[in-house]
Design a protein around this motif. Structure first.
Motif, PDB file in Angstrom:
ATOM      1  N   ASP A 209       0.832  -1.168  -0.028  1.00 31.62           N
ATOM      2  CA  ASP A 209       0.011  -0.283   0.003  1.00 31.62           C
ATOM      3  C   ASP A 209       0.892   1.250  -0.033  1.00 31.62           C
ATOM      4  O   ASP A 209       0.333   2.400   0.112  1.00 31.62           O
ATOM      5  CB  ASP A 209      -1.000   0.002   0.884  1.00 31.62           C
ATOM      6  N   GLU A 282     -13.556   0.786  -8.062  1.00 32.39           N
ATOM      7  CA  GLU A 282     -12.073   1.054  -8.252  1.00 32.39           C
ATOM      8  C   GLU A 282     -11.737   1.610  -9.553  1.00 32.39           C
ATOM      9  O   GLU A 282     -12.547   1.440 -10.615  1.00 32.39           O
ATOM     10  CB  GLU A 282     -11.310  -0.218  -7.847  1.00 32.39           C
ATOM     11  N   GLN A 284      -8.113   1.305 -11.967  1.00 25.07           N
ATOM     12  CA  GLN A 284      -6.886   0.345 -12.077  1.00 25.07           C
ATOM     13  C   GLN A 284      -5.784   1.132 -13.386  1.00 25.07           C
ATOM     14  O   GLN A 284      -6.277   1.686 -14.350  1.00 25.07           O
ATOM     15  CB  GLN A 284      -6.952  -0.806 -12.568  1.00 25.07           C
ATOM     16  N   VAL A 308       0.821   8.869  -3.763  1.00 25.31           N
ATOM     17  CA  VAL A 308       0.095   7.606  -4.168  1.00 25.31           C
ATOM     18  C   VAL A 308      -0.843   6.861  -2.920  1.00 25.31           C
ATOM     19  O   VAL A 308      -1.675   6.625  -3.264  1.00 25.31           O
ATOM     20  CB  VAL A 308       1.327   6.490  -4.411  1.00 25.31           C
ATOM     21  N   SER A 309      -0.304   6.755  -2.025  1.00 28.98           N
ATOM     22  CA  SER A 309      -1.015   6.055  -0.745  1.00 28.98           C
ATOM     23  C   SER A 309      -2.319   6.757  -0.531  1.00 28.98           C
ATOM     24  O   SER A 309      -3.336   5.875  -0.247  1.00 28.98           O
ATOM     25  CB  SER A 309      -0.119   5.705   0.306  1.00 28.98           C
ATOM     26  N   LEU A 312      -5.027   5.227  -2.827  1.00 28.79           N
ATOM     27  CA  LEU A 312      -4.494   3.597  -3.243  1.00 28.79           C
ATOM     28  C   LEU A 312      -5.494   2.861  -2.399  1.00 28.79           C
ATOM     29  O   LEU A 312      -5.544   2.769  -1.243  1.00 28.79           O
ATOM     30  CB  LEU A 312      -3.276   3.531  -3.002  1.00 28.79           C
ATOM     31  N   GLN A 313      -6.105   1.791  -3.191  1.00 30.21           N
ATOM     32  CA  GLN A 313      -6.310   0.672  -2.039  1.00 30.21           C
ATOM     33  C   GLN A 313      -5.305  -0.313  -2.189  1.00 30.21           C
ATOM     34  O   GLN A 313      -5.098  -0.873  -1.010  1.00 30.21           O
ATOM     35  CB  GLN A 313      -7.437  -0.032  -3.138  1.00 30.21           C
ATOM     36  N   SER A 315      -1.339  -2.017  -4.470  1.00 27.63           N
ATOM     37  CA  SER A 315      -0.608  -2.058  -5.370  1.00 27.63           C
ATOM     38  C   SER A 315       0.118  -3.555  -5.516  1.00 27.63           C
ATOM     39  O   SER A 315       0.390  -3.948  -4.652  1.00 27.63           O
ATOM     40  CB  SER A 315       0.695  -1.158  -5.413  1.00 27.63           C
ATOM     41  N   PHE A 340      -1.612  -0.634  -9.884  1.00 26.71           N
ATOM     42  CA  PHE A 340      -2.203   0.179  -8.936  1.00 26.71           C
ATOM     43  C   PHE A 340      -3.752   0.210  -8.984  1.00 26.71           C
ATOM     44  O   PHE A 340      -4.420   0.362 -10.097  1.00 26.71           O
ATOM     45  CB  PHE A 340      -2.015   1.588  -9.181  1.00 26.71           C
ATOM     46  N   THR A 341      -4.533  -0.234  -7.891  1.00 25.52           N
ATOM     47  CA  THR A 341      -5.729  -0.218  -7.750  1.00 25.52           C
ATOM     48  C   THR A 341      -6.190   0.753  -6.993  1.00 25.52           C
ATOM     49  O   THR A 341      -5.832   0.998  -5.668  1.00 25.52           O
ATOM     50  CB  THR A 341      -6.373  -1.583  -7.030  1.00 25.52           C
ATOM     51  N   TRP A 342      -6.718   1.775  -7.584  1.00 20.96           N
ATOM     52  CA  TRP A 342      -7.022   3.256  -6.871  1.00 20.96           C
ATOM     53  C   TRP A 342      -8.527   3.022  -6.528  1.00 20.96           C
ATOM     54  O   TRP A 342      -9.386   2.286  -6.655  1.00 20.96           O
ATOM     55  CB  TRP A 342      -7.032   4.257  -7.948  1.00 20.96           C
ATOM     56  N   VAL A 349      -7.244  10.746  -8.569  1.00 15.71           N
ATOM     57  CA  VAL A 349      -6.344   9.637  -9.118  1.00 15.71           C
ATOM     58  C   VAL A 349      -5.744  10.522 -10.263  1.00 15.71           C
ATOM     59  O   VAL A 349      -4.398  10.250 -10.540  1.00 15.71           O
ATOM     60  CB  VAL A 349      -7.129   8.480  -9.691  1.00 15.71           C
TER      61      VAL A 349
END
Length: 414
Positions: A209, A282, A284, A308-309, A312-313, A315, A340-342, A349
């Motif tokens: 994460d 989400e 991606q 990023v974090s 983010l959900q 990575s 990356f799953t956002w 994002v």
């Protein structure tokens, strides 16, 4: 009728979705339409499949799974999902070389976008293609097999050459895999042990994460007869209960863990076919960089982890072996994919994606064709040695631009 993609972040510019039940009907639709795009299972997160014309799905065509044991290949109708194909192959004693995280995606859609699984010796799913049949702009059928000079350009085709209706894939004898999950790998271990970690199994995925000094999880998928890894490995600890890659989500929809051996198709994906993998809330993004630059690329992402974090959900970091397909993101180079799953907030994002692309540009990062990206089309084209050859093939097979849309027109500079 409003049509959206699986995640709901894309609303298509048409309400005309055709799901013909016969090949002849599909050919008639393609021949008659001035603008048309093929649609798989709608798991892409960008507008690659969008159109204001006609959407055509091959999912309604009669299901075909024909195994040729002499040629070691299976021919399958394009709309079949990988999970369904895998179950039938395994029952007959066969397997594919790899699967993606989700078994829910269609064969044709995954192949067309260069989708992949993981493993330092495993190339993309598209690399298994030995032949394909597509309906071209005039409604005619075109059969291409490896050895045809157009084949390497036609496999990862972005839906720009026609509607694929049949795919042949290389197969092998079925095999078992045991999946174990480790927790809390120190980041410092990557600098000296990245190859050891990613080659520790047939398929290996690292999840982070980007918030602390550790990789959250390592999913190691190994042959049951391989020597067992210790419970304490490179500073990581073997998990004692099943885990989901996304913190706080239930592992009930994940494939079996705990080192329990099982058929390849029930271990190589992260998620089970009989469960929806998540709510779909989400976005991606994914970039493939040369394996030789993996550590520098990861350091580049780490340098902006504070950006990023928060959006983010999770990575995921994976390896993919090189292939020879013109528009495959792993064309010509062993690669490391940084996924990356956002959180489902496109406005938040977007600037983070732009920052990532700036950081990864020195490594010639190639975005996954089915994910969200903002890379300049000229930069993308420069990263594919055979891009111009693909453009020539597209112009030959679709001279009027029937299969184009704004996404492809921009990408192809048309």
């Amino acid at each position: 009728m409003t049509i959206t993609n699986w995640a709901g972040n894309v609303t298509f510019g048409t309400d005309r979705l055709h799901t013909p039940g016969t090949l002849d009907a599909l050919r008639e639709i393609v021949a008659a339409s001035p603008r048309l795009r093929p649609l798989g299972t709608a798991h892409s997160f960008n507008r690659i499949a969008d159109t204001d014309g006609d959407l055509v799905s091959a999912a309604g065509l009669p299901t075909q799974v024909h195994i040729d044991s002499v040629a070691s290949e299976v021919t399958v109708s394009a709309g079949v999902r990988y999970g369904e194909l895998a179950s039938r192959l395994h029952a007959a004693g066969y397997a594919l070389h790899n699967l993606a995280s989700l078994p829910h995606i269609s064969v044709a859609g995954a192949v067309a976008t260069g989708t992949h699984g993981s493993g330092v010796f495993n190339p993309s799913l598209s690399s298994a293609v030995t032949a394909l049949r597509l309906v071209t702009a005039d409604g005619e059928l075109l059969d291409l097999r490896r050895g045809d000079p157009r084949f390497l350009g036609a496999v990862v085709n972005l839906g720009a050459l026609g509607v694929v209706v049949e795919v042949s894939l290389r197969i092998r004898p079925t095999f078992d895999i045991a999946q174990s999950v480790y927790e809390r790998l120190p980041w410092s271990r990557l600098s000296t042990g990245f190859r050891e970690i990613t080659a520790a199994g047939y398929s290996v995925s690292l999840f982070t994460d980007w918030t602390g000094p550790e990789i959250n999880q390592i999913w190691v998928k190994r042959a049951p007869l391989d020597p067992a890894l210790p419970d304490r490995w490179l500073g990581a600890t073997l998990a004692t209960t099943p885990l989901h890659p996304v913190p706080a989500m239930s592992a009930v929809n994940c494939t079996p863990q705990g080192g329990e051996p099982g058929p390849w198709h029930e271990r190589l994906p992260h998620f089970r076919l009989d469960f929806t993998p998540s709510s779909g809330d989400e976005i991606q993004t994914e970039y493939l960089v040369p394996a030789t630059n993996a550590l520098d690329a990861l350091d580049a992402v780490d340098a902006i982890r504070d950006r990023v974090s928060p959006v983010l959900q999770i990575s995921e970091i994976r390896t993919i072996a090189a292939d020879d397909l013109w528009l495959s993101p792993s064309h010509g180079r062993d690669s490391v994919a940084i996924h990356f799953t956002w959180k489902p907030d496109a406005e938040a994002v977007a600037p983070v994606v732009a920052a990532l692309e700036e950081r990864l540009a020195p490594f010639d990062a190639r975005p996954h064709w089915g994910k969200v990206f903002a890379t300049d089309p000229a930069a993308i084209r420069a990263r594919y040695p055979r891009f111009d050859d693909f453009l020539a093939l597209r112009a030959d097979l679709d001279p009027t631009g029937k299969f184009l849309n704004p996404f492809l027109t921009s990408l192809f500079n048309l």
